[in-house]
Design a protein around this motif. Structure first.
Motif, mmCIF file in Angstrom:
data_model
loop_
_atom_site.group_PDB
_atom_site.id
_atom_site.type_symbol
_atom_site.label_atom_id
_atom_site.label_comp_id
_atom_site.label_asym_id
_atom_site.label_seq_id
_atom_site.Cartn_x
_atom_site.Cartn_y
_atom_site.Cartn_z
ATOM 1 N N LEU A 89 -13.733 -27.229 -127.940
ATOM 2 C CA LEU A 89 -12.986 -27.455 -129.180
ATOM 3 C C LEU A 89 -13.880 -27.288 -130.402
ATOM 4 O O LEU A 89 -13.464 -26.725 -131.415
ATOM 5 N N SER A 90 -15.115 -27.756 -130.294
ATOM 6 C CA SER A 90 -16.003 -27.750 -131.453
ATOM 7 C C SER A 90 -16.474 -26.351 -131.827
ATOM 8 O O SER A 90 -16.848 -26.097 -132.968
ATOM 9 N N LYS A 91 -16.478 -25.429 -130.875
ATOM 10 C CA LYS A 91 -16.977 -24.081 -131.144
ATOM 11 C C LYS A 91 -16.205 -23.384 -132.254
ATOM 12 O O LYS A 91 -16.754 -22.535 -132.958
ATOM 13 N N ALA A 92 -14.942 -23.735 -132.431
ATOM 14 C CA ALA A 92 -14.133 -23.101 -133.469
ATOM 15 C C ALA A 92 -14.492 -23.612 -134.858
ATOM 16 O O ALA A 92 -14.115 -23.008 -135.866
ATOM 17 N N GLY A 93 -15.195 -24.738 -134.922
ATOM 18 C CA GLY A 93 -15.610 -25.296 -136.201
ATOM 19 C C GLY A 93 -14.542 -26.092 -136.921
ATOM 20 O O GLY A 93 -14.717 -26.465 -138.078
ATOM 21 N N THR A 94 -13.425 -26.351 -136.258
ATOM 22 C CA THR A 94 -12.337 -27.084 -136.912
ATOM 23 C C THR A 94 -12.210 -28.525 -136.426
ATOM 24 O O THR A 94 -11.300 -29.233 -136.839
ATOM 25 N N VAL A 95 -13.094 -28.958 -135.547
ATOM 26 C CA VAL A 95 -13.112 -30.343 -135.079
ATOM 27 C C VAL A 95 -14.359 -31.009 -135.642
ATOM 28 O O VAL A 95 -15.477 -30.556 -135.401
ATOM 29 N N SER A 96 -14.179 -32.074 -136.420
ATOM 30 C CA SER A 96 -15.300 -32.692 -137.120
ATOM 31 C C SER A 96 -15.682 -34.068 -136.588
ATOM 32 O O SER A 96 -16.707 -34.608 -136.977
ATOM 33 N N TRP A 97 -14.863 -34.652 -135.713
ATOM 34 C CA TRP A 97 -15.158 -35.987 -135.208
ATOM 35 C C TRP A 97 -14.578 -36.157 -133.810
ATOM 36 O O TRP A 97 -13.742 -35.359 -133.369
ATOM 37 N N ALA A 98 -15.029 -37.202 -133.125
ATOM 38 C CA ALA A 98 -14.545 -37.445 -131.768
ATOM 39 C C ALA A 98 -14.683 -38.926 -131.428
ATOM 40 O O ALA A 98 -15.496 -39.642 -132.011
ATOM 41 N N TYR A 99 -13.872 -39.368 -130.488
ATOM 42 C CA TYR A 99 -13.998 -40.747 -129.989
ATOM 43 C C TYR A 99 -13.561 -40.795 -128.538
ATOM 44 O O TYR A 99 -12.832 -39.916 -128.046
#
Length: 334
Positions: A89-99
């Protein structure tokens, strides 16, 4: 290296257009204002060409995701159990946080993704203070409250008891982090959902809460938007500045995506709408896992829709293709 850039308040995404490399300095992001942007003195032909190009790109709503100090400027997050699932998910650069519904993450998340700790419930009290202090020192900026305390199968707490626990375990970290309310369900049954949260806020008026968190599961995009509108009204009535949706999905997808086309259409409908609501600051689709947003460790149809920029807007306003004096703001990033 510092760049002077243009920030379009009502663009479909944050537009970062370099107007000239200047002497490196610390990043400074001034607050948004309604006054006009004081443009730099463009004395050279080359600078004028860049400025014209900037305006053309703004008018065409060229989509991008801004980054400040390596962090993606995005509302989208990843709700996960297995940290290896966050990377696709993060590779696209549109996910900035996670829990992960816990207070710590022993492994390192992908670059630019902030971990957000949660005090899930009473089972998480042991070692809470040391763990959350460690997490905050690692760069986390928020703390999430209890997970579905209005559900007997989850945190299962009465509003008054939850308020006492919140005040004891979470409120002491005010000033070190922004504090988010317990995440309630979207149930309309008595003593649940926003009804539960209303009682909690009344009992926790001195808890220094700045944001409200909710979950939603239902059957349509319209139903989802209607519920979030209620949450927005709720948040404003208590003077809360942020709305978080930390779980949401179609009922049919509770155990994994049931219909690729229906889920894709739902995500494409609601994500740009969420981005257009300025008070909605973060959201995470349920969930970052196999059969949900991933298949075989790679993004499936739903996952691609979730990270896609197609049809999305930035976090401060709705889409607009016009350029006006009051719509431009100066932003400096390092």
């Amino acid at each position: 290296m510092k760049y002077t850039v243009l920030f379009l308040r009502k663009a479909s995404a944050i537009q970062l257009i370099a107007l000239g490399a200047l002497k490196p300095q610390r990043a400074r992001i001034p607050p948004l204002a309604e006054s006009c942007l004081e443009l730099p003195n463009l004395e050279t032909h080359f600078s004028r060409m860049i400025f014209v190009t900037t305006l053309l790109m703004v008018s065409l709503n060229v989509l991008s995701v801004g980054r400040v100090r390596g962090k993606a400027i995005s509302k989208r997050g990843a709700a996960y159990n297995d940290i290896s699932n966050v990377l696709p998910l993060s590779k696209a650069g549109t996910v900035s946080w996670a829990y992960n519904w816990a207070v710590t993450e022993p492994n390192e998340l992908p670059p630019g993704v902030e971990f957000v700790p949660m005090l899930w419930g009473t089972a998480s009290f042991d070692g809470w203070q040391e763990s959350v202090e460690s997490t905050l020192s690692g760069g986390s900026e928020y703390i999430l409250g209890f997970n579905e305390p209005d559900m007997s199968s989850q945190a299962s707490l009465s509003p008054s008891v939850a308020a006492n626990y919140y005040r004891e375990y979470i409120t002491p970290f005010q000033g070190k982090a922004k504090l988010v309310s317990p995440a309630v369900t979207s149930s309309t049954s008595p003593g649940m959902g926003l009804g539960w949260l209303h009682e909690f806020m009344g009992a926790c008026s001195s808890c220094s809460i700045s944001g409200v968190a909710v979950h939603w599961y239902g059957d349509s995009a319209d139903s989802f938007k209607g519920f979030i509108y209620e949450v927005i009204i709720f948040a404003r009535s208590y003077g809360l500045s942020e709305v978080w949706i930390t779980e949401f999905a179609l009922d049919a997808d509770m155990n994994g995506v049931a219909d690729d086309e229906a889920t894709e259409a739902f995500i494409h409908d609601v994500t740009p709408w969420l981005d257009s609501q300025s008070i909605v600051t973060r959201y995470s689709y349920f969930m970052c896992a196999e059969r949900y947003l991933l298949t075989g460790g790679v993004l499936n149809t739903a996952g691609k829709a979730y990270v896609s920029l197609s049809g999305s807007s930035d976090s401060v306003g709705s889409t607009s293709s016009s350029v006006s004096c009051n719509g431009l703001h100066s932003v400096e990033v390092q």
